[in-house]
Design a protein around this motif. Structure first.
Motif, mmCIF file in Angstrom:
data_model
loop_
_atom_site.group_PDB
_atom_site.id
_atom_site.type_symbol
_atom_site.label_atom_id
_atom_site.label_comp_id
_atom_site.label_asym_id
_atom_site.label_seq_id
_atom_site.Cartn_x
_atom_site.Cartn_y
_atom_site.Cartn_z
ATOM 1 N N VAL B 37 0.789 -1.125 -0.046
ATOM 2 C CA VAL B 37 -0.007 0.113 -0.014
ATOM 3 C C VAL B 37 1.022 1.356 0.107
ATOM 4 N N GLY B 86 -9.721 0.980 -5.381
ATOM 5 C CA GLY B 86 -9.479 0.177 -4.247
ATOM 6 C C GLY B 86 -8.643 1.095 -3.101
ATOM 7 N N GLY B 87 -9.016 2.431 -3.048
ATOM 8 C CA GLY B 87 -8.084 3.152 -2.478
ATOM 9 C C GLY B 87 -9.171 4.092 -1.321
ATOM 10 N N SER B 88 -8.691 4.475 -0.381
ATOM 11 C CA SER B 88 -9.530 5.607 0.714
ATOM 12 C C SER B 88 -9.100 6.736 0.863
ATOM 13 N N THR B 103 -5.131 6.596 0.655
ATOM 14 C CA THR B 103 -4.270 5.440 0.729
ATOM 15 C C THR B 103 -4.606 4.554 -0.227
ATOM 16 N N MET B 104 -3.631 3.983 -1.084
ATOM 17 C CA MET B 104 -3.970 3.206 -2.466
ATOM 18 C C MET B 104 -3.112 1.870 -2.054
ATOM 19 N N PRO B 105 -3.735 1.006 -3.137
ATOM 20 C CA PRO B 105 -3.046 -0.219 -3.223
ATOM 21 C C PRO B 105 -1.700 0.270 -4.140
ATOM 22 N N ALA B 106 -0.553 -0.299 -3.617
ATOM 23 C CA ALA B 106 0.523 0.135 -4.229
ATOM 24 C C ALA B 106 0.816 0.387 -5.781
ATOM 25 N N GLN B 108 -1.675 1.618 -7.498
ATOM 26 C CA GLN B 108 -2.517 2.620 -7.954
ATOM 27 C C GLN B 108 -1.885 3.984 -7.560
#
Lengths: 462, 455
Positions: B37, B86-88, B103-106, B108
């Motif tokens: 992440v 898939g981020g917040s 905060t993103m999956p890495a 993205q």
């Protein structure tokens, strides 16, 4: 009138890189000599270790007329042991830099400890003493009872809490524990004393039916040895199995207004009951509920917030109340939020329009895809901390789900289609089966709400 | 881009490097490959303290507008794209800064950088009256939900207004007033953006499973062409005498569930050793179940349901210590206040015991570990120290500074600051008006303010 020129160089939206593998962690299981089940998981880098202890003490085990005794017992665990007074216990715990919380809910009592890894052993010793040899001093229990009595008016004054209490009372029959506040009422709490707490503890709290979950960076920690010396030293006799009462709920459409003269907003809680996570349609319901009200781009907020500005936000969700593999469990399905008093009627009208449009036209494939991408994609973020992983492990145990439930749920969500998600959410939030609780100014909202025809309207004192 | 990489500081294995683009954007990177992440955090050096009279709440309202689209992002596109990846994400506004974070999956990460750059550089191409009017209503409902429709909801606003005098930049809180929210115009919003939203008035941090070299390339590509500008006026002076100089008091008669005693104390400014000492003093006195006030009021006297101290750290004005005591039924505020005074006076004289110091430091250390447990928490702290103190590396050593404070320093700050002549007291007296059908009276406020102390 917008500015059309911008001085920056615009670049096309970038494409995603190559996803890196991530999987919801699997706990390792063990059983201590005293029968206590252990689930543990090493999470590198997580310096604050999360410990959850689950006790098989459901609220419906509380003796009749003593609602709240499980709550008082939970709080009294940290009020001293066979060797420490209440003040000493609190001081020792904080010396470890630890926090300890305990609360009682329908499925059981959950005790949560968080502590830096370097002081895990010391804190587990304190936790074990609290569960193994709680002192339950008369005067401390009396104080907890009085505190609890003083808290009740604060909760009743909070619009969201008040709505939740009212909805439970509406949905479930009076003889069901679920119809009554989890932490008891003024009448029942006033009857609780140290003797009642001790009797409840003796009857229900034991290691053989309990579980401890430990998650965090366990480098250099001999967990088996530490647990053996602490929670492993707890002994008690096995108890008898308890019958579990069936859950029935009345979701006949109706509106209950809890009157709050002068309130500037109306708190909405719109709900009914549905199945628990064992239901085959659970993943589809999760997807559909997200599309309805999971975030500010979901259907409800797209209208109520982003188009109309009626609210700071409205959410749809499912909360498991009690779970059983045989299908006798239940969850609360609900839509919650608050809207300005003067637009309460129009906001409810729009909400119902959203529900009916959804039932008629269904979800789009695009909505379903975005929901899957979010729900599955956020998993590595959601489970960064030890506490988040421990909470889900504990939830799986408490709900009698397999240890790989959450891991599998992500696969099942990805395999769920638009049609299934639509069917699940339309079935869950059927407008003709929703009980509406409004905490607000009845003189301002009653007429417009009656005019909507979403169910008979009654008013109760706020 | 002018790389000004600094020697790596260390704290529990955490490191950070600093860089600066030609347009003035400061960039902080911190690698951590344990989880796939990555967090992106942008702090703009603007908050409610920069607002002018008649436009309170503008910084926060503007923060909402940052989510309403920009040149290449449609209406709710920011939320849709991040969540779809898939981020917040979110944004918050306080007295001294406005922050935006994802905060993103890495894999993205690049999308989040592109989105932040698009609105930093081109928000005004999309901003219109329709979105302003809509978000004005949303924010007014936020105000109702969080402040106006909950018991004691306006307490913090009242305490702030007393502790920081009329005309002071911290006199009003970020949520602002309904009248000022109504008055905010599209031109106000545009002017606000042109004044404060510039790369040289921001710090960007990226933390997590990142390749620093590629990340810097992306940052340069997306943010590098956004022009910097120097039109930002210096913030109004927030300095005040270190003590109020006389007790201020306000009694609120309202339909609240119980009596309450609250108070605001002026404390040392954030970034100083004295501020850390004050934090420890408040923790010993009112942070947790083994604190002096909890033991005295809740356990022994049994006059309170809960008693605690909180600290609002501020850099541009004195920090604020916030006492909050909710009375037990039947307990009198005068008795509670006398007990609080006695405990504070005793503490000012004797200071913390070694055991109390150990506990308070252990608590603050765990809180700090909690904040650093997520990439988002780390990104926020790095921005905070870069924006407020000019050095992100200070985030990595903050806990060590707290552990170095001595008991005598804790006693001294308590003696100098936790005094009756340095507090604004807010007392709640319930009206008990719970009878249905009663006229909805406006809250009765009975200000017994001693005005003109230091204002």
């Amino acid at each position: 009138m917008t500015e059309t020129a911008t001085e920056m160089t615009l670049h096309p939206r970038p494409q995603a890189g190559q996803p890196k593998p991530w999987a919801f962690p699997a706990p390792e299981r063990a059983t201590l000599a005293n029968g206590l089940t252990v689930l543990h998981c090493h999470r590198p880098g997580q310096q604050v270790v999360a410990v959850e202890v689950l006790l098989d003490v459901p609220l419906d085990a509380e003796p009749e007329g003593l609602d709240g005794v499980a709550t008082i017992m939970s709080r009294a665990f940290s009020e001293g042991t066979d060797t420490l007074t209440a003040e000493e216990f609190a001081a020792e715990l904080e010396r470890c830099g630890a926090t300890l919380d305990a609360h009682a809910d329908h499925p059981g009592v959950e005790v949560s400890l968080e502590v830096p890894a370097s002081r895990l052993g010391k804190a587990l010793g304190l936790l074990a003493d609290a569960l193994r040899a709680p002192a339950f001093p008369d005067d401390e229990v009396e104080r907890l009872v009085n505190n609890r009595l003083d808290e009740i008016p604060h909760e009743m004054a909070n619009p969201a809490r008040r709505a939740a209490v009212t909805l439970s009372k509406e949905l479930f029959p009076a003889d069901s524990r679920m119809s009554r506040p989890r932490q008891g009422t003024e009448e029942t709490v006033a009857r609780i004393d140290a003797a009642a707490v001790r009797a409840f503890y003796e009857a229900h709290v034991r290691p053989s039916t309990g579980t401890v979950v430990v998650v965090g960076d366990l480098t250099g920690i001999d967990l088996a040895a530490v647990l053996g010396e602490t929670l492993g030293a707890w002994t008690a006799e096995a108890g008898a199995a308890r019958p579990v009462p069936a859950i029935v709920a009345d979701d006949t459409a109706r509106v209950v207004i809890v009157d709050r003269p002068g309130a500037v907003q109306t708190q909405l809680l719109i709900g009914r009951t549905g199945p628990d996570r064992h239901d085959a349609a659970w993943p589809a319901q999760v997807l559909g509920t997200y599309c309805l009200g999971g975030t500010l781009t979901s259907r409800l907020d797209r209208v109520l917030r982003e188009e109309k500005g009626y609210t700071y936000g409205v959410r749809a969700f499912a909360q498991v109340l009690r779970s059983a593999p045989d299908g006798t469990g239940a969850s609360l399905l609900a839509i919650s939020g608050s809207v300005a008093t003067e637009v309460t009627g129009p906001a409810l009208e729009d909400a119902w329009k959203v529900l009916r449009t959804l039932a008629e036209g269904g979800l789009t494939d695009e909505e379903r895809d975005v929901a899957v991408q979010n729900l599955v994609g956020v998993a590595p973020l959601k489970y960064e901390t030890a506490a988040a992983v421990a909470a889900t492990f504990a939830e799986q145990v408490e709900q009698h789900l397999p240890d790989d439930f959450q891991a599998r749920l992500y696969e099942r969500l990805a395999a769920t289609g638009t049609v299934e998600a639509t069917a699940a959410v339309v079935n869950a939030f059927a407008p003709e089966r929703l009980v509406v609780v409004l905490v607000g100014d009845a003189s301002a909202i009653r007429e417009p709400v009656e005019a909507l025809g979403i169910g008979p309207v009654s008013v109760v004192k706020g | 881009m002018g790389h000004t990489a600094t020697p790596e500081a260390r704290s529990g294995g955490l490191t950070a490097t600093e860089h600066r683009l030609a347009n003035g954007l400061r960039v902080v990177l911190s690698e951590d490959h344990l989880t796939p992440v990555a967090a992106v955090c942008l702090w703009y050096d603007v908050g409610s303290r920069h607002e002018v009279a008649g436009r309170t709440g503008l910084a926060h309202l503007f923060e909402h507008l940052m989510f309403q689209g920009s040149a290449q992002v449609s209406g709710n596109g920011h939320f849709e794209l991040v969540q779809g990846a898939g981020g917040s994400l979110n944004g918050t506004t306080s007295f001294e800064r406005t922050n935006y974070f994802e905060t993103m999956p890495a894999h993205q990460l690049e999308l989040a950088l592109w989105l932040e750059a698009d609105r930093m550089g081109s928000l005004l191409t999309a901003l219109d009256l329709e979105s302003l009017d809509n978000q004005r209503d949303v924010v007014k409902n936020e105000r109702r939900q969080r402040y106006d429709n909950v018991p004691y909801g306006t307490a913090f606003e009242r305490l702030t207004a007393m502790a920081y005098p009329e005309g002071h930049p911290y006199h009003h809180t970020p949520i602002g007033s309904m009248a000022d929210l109504d008055a905010a115009s599209l031109e106000d919003a545009r002017a606000f953006f042109r004044t404060y939203y510039a790369p040289n008035n921001a710090v960007l941090s990226v933390v997590g499973d990142i390749d620093p070299r590629r990340t810097l390339e992306w940052v340069e590509r997306y943010f590098g062409s956004i022009p910097g500008h120097d039109g930002k006026p210096a913030p109004r002076d927030g300095s005040l005498p270190e003590v109020i100089g006389g007790e201020l008091r306000q009694v609120v008669e309202e339909d609240v569930p119980s009596r309450a005693l609250m108070a605001a104390y002026r404390l040392p400014q954030d970034g100083t050793r004295e501020a850390d000492a004050a934090d420890l003093a408040l923790t010993v006195l009112g942070g947790g179940e083994s604190s002096r006030l909890h033991n005295r009021l809740v356990r022994r006297d049994r006059t309170a349901v809960g008693a605690g101290f909180g600290m609002l750290r501020l850099t541009g004005a004195p920090s604020m210590g916030w006492l909050d005591v909710k009375a037990s039924s039947g307990a009198e505020v005068t008795a509670i206040e006398a007990a609080v005074d006695e405990e504070l006076a005793r503490f000012a004289e004797q200071g913390p015991t070694p055991a109390e110091m150990e506990r308070a430091q252990a608590q603050l250390e765990r809180e700090w570990l909690d904040r650093l447990a997520t990439v988002g928490g780390r990104a926020d702290e790095l921005c905070r120290f870069a924006v407020l103190f000019g050095d992100p590396q200070l985030a990595l050593t903050a806990v060590q500074r707290v552990l170095k404070v001595t008991p005598e320093e804790v006693r001294e700050v308590a003696a100098r600051r936790l005094r009756p002549d340095n507090r604004a007291v807010l007392v709640y007296e319930p009206t008990g008006g719970d009878a249905a059908g009663e006229e909805p009276d406006a809250p009765v406020v009975d200000p017994i303010e001693e005005e003109g102390e230091d204002a």
